[in-house]
Write a protein that holds these residues in place. Structure first.
Motif, short mmCIF file in Angstrom:
data_model
loop_
_atom_site.label_atom_id
_atom_site.label_comp_id
_atom_site.label_asym_id
_atom_site.label_seq_id
_atom_site.Cartn_x
_atom_site.Cartn_y
_atom_site.Cartn_z
N CYS A 47 0.91 -1.18 -0.01
CA CYS A 47 0.00 0.13 0.02
C CYS A 47 0.72 1.16 -0.01
N GLU A 48 0.20 2.37 -0.34
CA GLU A 48 0.72 3.56 0.04
C GLU A 48 0.59 4.17 1.06
N GLU A 49 1.49 4.93 1.96
CA GLU A 49 1.06 5.70 3.13
C GLU A 49 1.14 7.11 2.84
N LEU A 50 -0.20 7.91 3.04
CA LEU A 50 -0.31 9.07 2.59
C LEU A 50 -0.95 9.97 4.10
N ASP A 51 -0.92 11.13 3.83
CA ASP A 51 -1.35 11.98 4.90
C ASP A 51 -2.83 11.49 5.21
N ARG A 52 -3.15 11.80 6.71
CA ARG A 52 -4.35 11.12 6.87
C ARG A 52 -5.72 12.01 6.29
N SER A 53 -5.41 13.28 5.97
CA SER A 53 -6.42 13.96 5.36
C SER A 53 -6.86 13.40 3.71
N LYS A 54 -6.00 12.86 3.39
CA LYS A 54 -6.16 12.30 1.74
C LYS A 54 -7.39 11.17 1.83
N ILE A 55 -7.67 10.82 3.01
CA ILE A 55 -8.84 9.64 3.05
C ILE A 55 -10.02 10.14 2.28
N PHE A 56 -10.35 11.53 2.48
CA PHE A 56 -11.80 12.23 1.94
C PHE A 56 -11.65 12.08 0.39
N GLY A 57 -10.54 12.24 -0.20
CA GLY A 57 -10.42 12.41 -1.53
C GLY A 57 -10.30 10.96 -2.21
N ILE A 58 -10.34 9.72 -1.77
CA ILE A 58 -10.13 8.56 -2.23
C ILE A 58 -11.39 8.27 -3.22
N GLU A 59 -10.95 7.71 -4.45
CA GLU A 59 -11.74 7.34 -5.43
C GLU A 59 -12.56 5.87 -4.91
N CYS A 60 -13.60 5.97 -4.35
CA CYS A 60 -14.70 5.17 -3.81
C CYS A 60 -15.97 4.97 -4.08
N ASP A 61 -16.71 3.94 -3.84
CA ASP A 61 -18.12 3.99 -3.68
C ASP A 61 -18.82 4.27 -2.45
N GLY A 62 -18.12 3.54 -1.56
CA GLY A 62 -18.71 3.81 -0.01
C GLY A 62 -17.70 4.47 0.87
N PHE A 63 -18.38 5.26 1.70
CA PHE A 63 -17.30 6.09 2.53
C PHE A 63 -17.77 5.81 3.90
N ALA A 64 -17.26 5.54 4.96
CA ALA A 64 -17.45 5.23 6.15
C ALA A 64 -16.63 6.26 7.33
N PRO A 65 -17.44 7.24 7.84
CA PRO A 65 -16.56 7.92 8.54
C PRO A 65 -16.89 7.39 10.25
N CYS A 66 -15.51 6.95 10.59
CA CYS A 66 -15.68 6.25 11.93
C CYS A 66 -14.58 6.90 13.03
N ALA A 67 -14.41 8.26 12.75
CA ALA A 67 -13.57 8.70 13.82
C ALA A 67 -14.46 9.48 14.80
N LEU A 68 -14.20 10.93 14.92
CA LEU A 68 -14.92 11.67 15.70
C LEU A 68 -15.86 12.56 15.00
N GLU A 69 -16.52 13.32 15.78
CA GLU A 69 -17.73 14.38 15.31
C GLU A 69 -17.14 15.54 14.36
N ASN A 70 -17.94 16.02 13.49
CA ASN A 70 -17.37 17.13 12.67
C ASN A 70 -16.29 16.99 11.67
N SER A 71 -15.99 15.69 11.44
CA SER A 71 -14.99 15.52 10.33
C SER A 71 -15.20 15.54 9.16
N ILE A 72 -16.43 15.55 8.65
CA ILE A 72 -17.22 15.89 7.22
C ILE A 72 -17.53 17.22 7.31
N THR A 73 -16.65 18.27 6.92
CA THR A 73 -17.00 19.67 6.95
C THR A 73 -17.44 20.41 5.62
N SER A 74 -17.83 21.39 5.43
CA SER A 74 -18.06 21.84 4.16
C SER A 74 -16.97 21.94 3.26
#
Length: 420
Positions: free
Chosen positions: A279-306
């Motif tokens: 695998c590649e190790e990326l900055d943690r913020s890159k998770i939001f821009g990953i090409e995917c069909d399903g996304f599961a935010p499983c950290a803390l509140e307010n992580s998906i912002t505008s």
């Protein structure tokens, strides 16, 4: 009100108000549900290993007990605030309501960074917290459970302390849930929240005419919820292309070996950075821009912002964390056509199996692992269908629909009790 000034409790109140308005309920229903019934703030003195004494601030919030005793986790985190705990207790009330549990919501928290405490200091803090909140909890009154940075060991200490305080000469296992299996815990409880997140991803995929086996999934957060969500996504046949935690994001377009990453994380202080698998190790913020069909935010509140919402490419989002999506972000995602399963449904697996544990403790009769997961699946799929029906009938999004289902289940016992 700007996104920056919205705290979790105000977000919870806003969601509640919108659902009450859509349902056409009496103003009294909103008023009764907009504030918790009880908020306890405590100071916990803890003797440290070096002989000094430190004071820690803790909270226990009981939101609404119209449907039964209150239920909710305890988190140890430096970012705990009173309003956060009030919000989490509020969401727990609706979580229990949407899946039909005979509970109201509660939550607890202590302002502490547990990573800087020794095991003995953590035990003293856990026992001190129980002593402080003991007057308002109990197996028929308010049943705590683990949350962020607490676990089965924490609950075992708390059960022991609470049982001693009650002075009944016996252990009271039903006073807390999320305990180790060897100490009255429930099989499949550890896996329950993550398993439920992926059950909802699977059902959402079916509803949208997709097959989870054809999906690429990204999971933000690799603690208990995120790691098991990723594990079950893989078990259901999906390709988990990215996972992240506070240290980094791991990415492989052909799919990660989730079980191997879970093993590595356990051996690496619960972090995934430095993993040497394919695998590649990326900055943690890159998770939001990953090409995917399903996304599961499983950290803390307010992580998906505008801001972060604009990067998300997924067609389906299942909220493994509590309150991970701000209202502004949700509005943008819905306009973009994203199908979002709200937290009060998506991550309800934990409280469902905590309820099963409580029932087993009260009757001293225990179920097999597969029985627990089968019962959890029935509960969650039934709730999903109810929410979908409400969504289609009222022409609202899934979050409003989930609140509609929950509020209907709460309004009747409050009305029958004569609260309004």
């Amino acid at each position: 009100m700007s996104e920056k000034t919205l705290n979790p409790f105000k977000i919870a109140q806003k969601q509640l108000k919108e659902a009450c308005d859509a349902l056409g309920e009496e103003d009294a229903v909103y008023e009764l549900l907009s504030q918790p019934e009880k908020v306890l703030e405590v100071t916990i003195p803890v003797k440290m290993d070096d002989g000094t004494t430190k004071l820690f601030t803790g909270y226990r919030v009981q939101h609404n007990d119209a449907s039964g005793p209150t239920k909710g986790g305890i988190r140890f985190h430096p970012g705990v605030t009173k309003d956060e705990v009030k919000a989490l207790a509020t969401w727990m009330t609706f979580k229990c309501g949407v899946v039909g549990l005979p509970y109201g919501g509660a939550k607890g928290g202590v302002i502490v960074d547990p990573t800087v405490l020794s095991k003995r200091e953590l035990e003293r803090l856990s026992r001190g917290y129980v002593r402080a909140i003991a007057p308002i909890i109990g197996e028929r009154r308010d049943i705590p459970a683990p949350d962020v940075n607490t676990n089965g060991q924490t609950m075992a200490w708390m059960v022991d302390e609470y049982s001693s305080l009650r002075g009944v000469g016996q252990t009271l296992p039903a006073s807390f849930t999320g305990k180790p299996v060897e100490f009255g815990g429930c099989l499949a409880r550890t896996e329950a929240t993550g398993y439920g997140v992926m059950l909802m991803m699977r059902e959402a995929a079916k509803y949208k005419g997709m097959d989870i086996k054809d999906m690429r999934i990204a999971v933000q957060g690799f603690g208990n919820v995120g790691s098991y969500a990723a594990m079950y996504a893989q078990a259901f046949g999906a390709k988990v292309v990215a996972v992240s935690d506070v240290s980094c994001c791991l990415y492989n377009e052909n799919g990660l070996d989730v079980n191997d990453i879970m093993k590595y994380s356990k051996e690496n202080n619960k972090l995934i950075t430095g993993y040497t698998g394919e695998c590649e190790e990326l900055d943690r913020s890159k998770i939001f821009g990953i090409e995917c069909d399903g996304f599961a935010p499983c950290a803390l509140e307010n992580s998906i912002t505008s801001e972060t919402s604009k990067e998300i490419k997924a067609k389906i989002i299942t909220e493994g964390a509590n309150g991970p999506t701000t209202p502004e972000a949700e509005e943008y995602l819905l306009e973009k056509g994203v199908f979002l399963i709200p937290d009060i449904l998506a991550n309800s697996g934990g409280v469902i199996v905590s309820y099963f544990e409580w029932v087993q403790n009260l009757h001293n009769y225990y179920w097999r692992f597969d029985e627990v997961q089968e019962k959890q699946e029935v509960k969650m799929v039934d709730a999903f269908v109810k929410v979908i029906n409400a969504m289609e009938e009222r022409n609202v999004d899934m979050r409003k629909a989930a609140y509609l289902v929950a509020i209907k289940s709460l309004a009747m016992p409050m009305r029958l009790r004569g609260w309004f």
